[in-house]
Design an enzyme around this catalytic site. Structure first.
Site, PDB file in Angstrom:
ATOM      1  N   ASN A 213     -33.065  62.392 -16.193  1.00 37.21           N
ATOM      2  CA  ASN A 213     -33.924  62.744 -15.518  1.00 37.21           C
ATOM      3  C   ASN A 213     -34.481  64.370 -15.617  1.00 37.21           C
ATOM      4  O   ASN A 213     -33.907  64.695 -16.455  1.00 37.21           O
ATOM      5  CB  ASN A 213     -33.255  62.770 -13.788  1.00 37.21           C
ATOM      6  CG  ASN A 213     -32.288  63.875 -13.417  1.00 37.21           C
ATOM      7  OD1 ASN A 213     -32.406  65.647 -13.331  1.00 37.21           O
ATOM      8  ND2 ASN A 213     -30.953  62.873 -13.325  1.00 37.21           N
ATOM      9  N   ASP A 282     -27.508  57.816 -11.111  1.00 37.97           N
ATOM     10  CA  ASP A 282     -26.997  56.525  -9.728  1.00 37.97           C
ATOM     11  C   ASP A 282     -26.985  55.280 -10.303  1.00 37.97           C
ATOM     12  O   ASP A 282     -25.149  54.618  -9.904  1.00 37.97           O
ATOM     13  CB  ASP A 282     -28.014  56.093  -8.118  1.00 37.97           C
ATOM     14  CG  ASP A 282     -28.538  57.145  -7.680  1.00 37.97           C
ATOM     15  OD1 ASP A 282     -29.254  56.673  -7.102  1.00 37.97           O
ATOM     16  OD2 ASP A 282     -27.148  57.928  -7.004  1.00 37.97           O
ATOM     17  N   LYS A 292     -27.063  52.899 -33.485  1.00 36.25           N
ATOM     18  CA  LYS A 292     -28.196  53.577 -32.478  1.00 36.25           C
ATOM     19  C   LYS A 292     -28.739  51.599 -32.543  1.00 36.25           C
ATOM     20  O   LYS A 292     -28.477  50.277 -33.286  1.00 36.25           O
ATOM     21  CB  LYS A 292     -29.423  53.657 -33.325  1.00 36.25           C
ATOM     22  CG  LYS A 292     -30.727  54.068 -33.660  1.00 36.25           C
ATOM     23  CD  LYS A 292     -31.451  54.282 -34.438  1.00 36.25           C
ATOM     24  CE  LYS A 292     -32.793  53.865 -33.972  1.00 36.25           C
ATOM     25  NZ  LYS A 292     -33.498  55.157 -34.762  1.00 36.25           N
ATOM     26  N   PHE A 330     -27.972  68.009  -1.723  1.00 36.70           N
ATOM     27  CA  PHE A 330     -29.724  68.398  -1.803  1.00 36.70           C
ATOM     28  C   PHE A 330     -29.895  66.690  -1.669  1.00 36.70           C
ATOM     29  O   PHE A 330     -29.187  65.701  -2.301  1.00 36.70           O
ATOM     30  CB  PHE A 330     -30.132  68.959  -3.061  1.00 36.70           C
ATOM     31  CG  PHE A 330     -29.453  70.404  -3.380  1.00 36.70           C
ATOM     32  CD1 PHE A 330     -28.405  71.047  -3.065  1.00 36.70           C
ATOM     33  CD2 PHE A 330     -30.942  70.892  -3.171  1.00 36.70           C
ATOM     34  CE1 PHE A 330     -27.934  71.930  -3.180  1.00 36.70           C
ATOM     35  CE2 PHE A 330     -30.785  72.343  -3.348  1.00 36.70           C
ATOM     36  CZ  PHE A 330     -29.261  72.826  -3.576  1.00 36.70           C
ATOM     37  N   LYS A 344     -28.693  61.038   4.292  1.00 34.11           N
ATOM     38  CA  LYS A 344     -27.754  61.110   3.416  1.00 34.11           C
ATOM     39  C   LYS A 344     -26.631  62.129   3.972  1.00 34.11           C
ATOM     40  O   LYS A 344     -25.631  62.193   3.541  1.00 34.11           O
ATOM     41  CB  LYS A 344     -28.494  61.585   2.526  1.00 34.11           C
ATOM     42  CG  LYS A 344     -29.582  60.622   1.698  1.00 34.11           C
ATOM     43  CD  LYS A 344     -29.645  61.069  -0.029  1.00 34.11           C
ATOM     44  CE  LYS A 344     -30.444  60.151  -0.449  1.00 34.11           C
ATOM     45  NZ  LYS A 344     -31.473  60.908  -1.460  1.00 34.11           N
ATOM     46  N   LYS A 348     -22.740  60.883   3.199  1.00 35.45           N
ATOM     47  CA  LYS A 348     -21.973  61.422   2.361  1.00 35.45           C
ATOM     48  C   LYS A 348     -21.020  62.215   2.996  1.00 35.45           C
ATOM     49  O   LYS A 348     -20.660  63.188   1.925  1.00 35.45           O
ATOM     50  CB  LYS A 348     -22.982  61.964   1.303  1.00 35.45           C
ATOM     51  CG  LYS A 348     -24.394  60.866   0.463  1.00 35.45           C
ATOM     52  CD  LYS A 348     -24.827  61.213  -0.496  1.00 35.45           C
ATOM     53  CE  LYS A 348     -25.916  60.966  -1.103  1.00 35.45           C
ATOM     54  NZ  LYS A 348     -25.369  60.601  -3.027  1.00 35.45           N
TER      55      LYS A 348
END
Ligand code: PMT
Length: 407
Positions: A213, A282, A292, A330, A344, A348
């Site tokens: 990301n 996730d 490869k 966060f 959350k 969490k």
């Protein structure tokens, strides 16, 4: 701090026409209770004499390469004395030297030796200010936590109009002392251990491809740096980023979520605070391959990537949290930011969620961030600010929670 509790400000004056305004900056700092000592480049003395500053401060003025013979190592003495270093005005040349660690006179040597907060106030011709090299140097300074005061725009001494003016002396003094207030915490995390997760995770598909990301790690690294500045022992569990880790942090490099979980759990066993700023995937490819995958022969494997769930690092720490430990997460959201963060927070087991809108290129990779701090007592929106300042705001709440739990 001075005996009366006022800040000790080292004012570094460099050689441009705005150097004459440094006299007014000094007076404005003194009017706000600061004790000021001055260092000048030799070229600055062409614009304003050291005698002026010596008369106004009652202290020797460091000039050029060798300062007052009564002070054997003046640049180190100044760096150790200062609660804040303010370079005002800061020429393009000195900004470049500070950005690249050049220390060829007392002023730049003192700047390199400073461990206190640093603010530079650039002042120069508009084209010099907007030059790519100058902007790159200022960006490098910001990345290292140096506060860069944006130049004002208007009529310049060279007759041009544009950005490059030193802001009014009162504004410079106020900004410098505001930075000091923001950055200087009475080492309220001394003796504490802080775990920070930062950066992306990288989930392999095959020998060359992966799922990841946009996290640059800047937010987590800012938290680690702020915690170090406040006296904490810091373990930084970091995904792959292009940042220098803050000096003094114990860095544990990881790649996958599974590796991040293992490193975070190990550090959390002795941590007072965990701040999970990392962007953890996730999901991960179910069957990564060591070779490869080839177009043609492996089209099926490339076209349908089966994903499986990763462990949730934050939730694992939230569940394992012992009394007295503080867990901060966060929430990276594009819709219903606060509501999702509240969900959350509960799901969490975190004590605080930093809710940030990541839509339209916000937050990821940026030097600034705008967040809402979500806890069981409510949601507290904060204005957009440098990630380093947001890091301090987060640690303020964590420190308060530690204090509350140790009563
Ligand atoms: O790194 P920068 O470029 O500075 O960008 C900063 C940031 C945008 C990455 C940062 O501010 C941020 O929002 N980090 C959290 C990103 C994220 O994964 O958010 P989330 O809402 O998907 O996850 C919620 C929380 O659970 C986060 O604390 C995350 O670390 C944690 N999590 C999520 C999934 C997972 N498998 N394990 C986790 O620990």
């Amino acid at each position: 701090m001075t005996p009366s509790g006022g800040p000790q400000v080292a004012l570094a004056v460099t050689g441009c026409i705005a150097a004459y305004k440094a006299v007014e900056v000094l007076r404005a700092l003194q009017r706000r209770g600061a004790e000021v000592r001055v260092a000048m480049t030799r070229s600055a003395t062409e614009f304003v004499g050291p005698a002026t500053f010596r008369a106004l401060t009652g202290a020797p003025v460091m000039v050029g390469e060798f300062g007052d013979p009564l002070e054997p190592i003046p640049h180190i003495a100044l760096a150790e004395w200062a609660d804040l270093l303010l370079v005002a005005p800061c020429t393009a040349n000195v900004a470049a030297k500070l950005a690249h660690g050049i220390a060829d006179d007392l002023l730049t040597s003192a700047a390199l030796a400073c461990t206190c907060p640093v603010m530079v106030a650039p002042a120069m011709n508009v084209h010099m200010y907007e030059a790519a090299a100058t902007q790159a140097n200022l960006a490098l300074l910001r990345q290292r936590g140096v506060a860069v005061l944006e130049a004002d725009s208007g009529y310049l001494a060279c007759g041009e109009v544009g950005a490059g003016r030193l802001p009014e002396p009162e504004a410079v003094a106020e900004a410098a002392l505001a930075l000091l207030r923001e950055r200087t915490h009475a080492r309220d995390l001394a003796g504490r251990s802080v775990l920070v997760t930062a950066g992306p995770t990288v989930e392999p598909i095959d020998a060359v491809r992966f799922v990841s990301n946009r996290s640059s790690g800047k937010m987590g690294y800012a938290v680690a740096e702020a915690a170090l500045a406040r006296g904490a022992e810091v373990t930084l569990v970091s995904g792959p980023v292009a940042l220098e880790p803050p000096r003094g942090a114990r860095v544990v490099p990881v790649a996958t979520a599974v590796e991040m979980l293992a490193a975070a759990e190990a550090a959390f066993a002795t941590a007072d605070v965990a701040v999970c700023a990392a962007a953890v995937a996730d999901l991960r490819p179910a069957r990564p391959v060591a070779r490869k995958l080839k177009k043609g022969a492996d089209d099926a494997a490339l076209a349908t990537l089966e994903l499986v769930e990763n462990p949730d690092v934050l939730a694992t720490l939230g569940r394992a949290k012992a009394p007295g430990q503080v867990v901060v997460g966060f929430a990276a959201e594009t819709d219903d930011v606060v509501a999702n963060a509240e969900r959350k927070l509960a799901a969490k087991g975190a004590d605080l969620m930093v809710a940030n809108d990541v839509s339209e290129g916000r937050a990821f990779g940026r030097d600034e961030n705008e967040a809402t701090l979500v806890s069981a007592t409510g949601a507290e929106p904060l204005p957009s600010m440098a990630k380093r300042a947001l890091a301090d705001a987060i640690l303020d709440r964590a420190a308060a929670a530690l204090g509350a739990s140790s009563c």
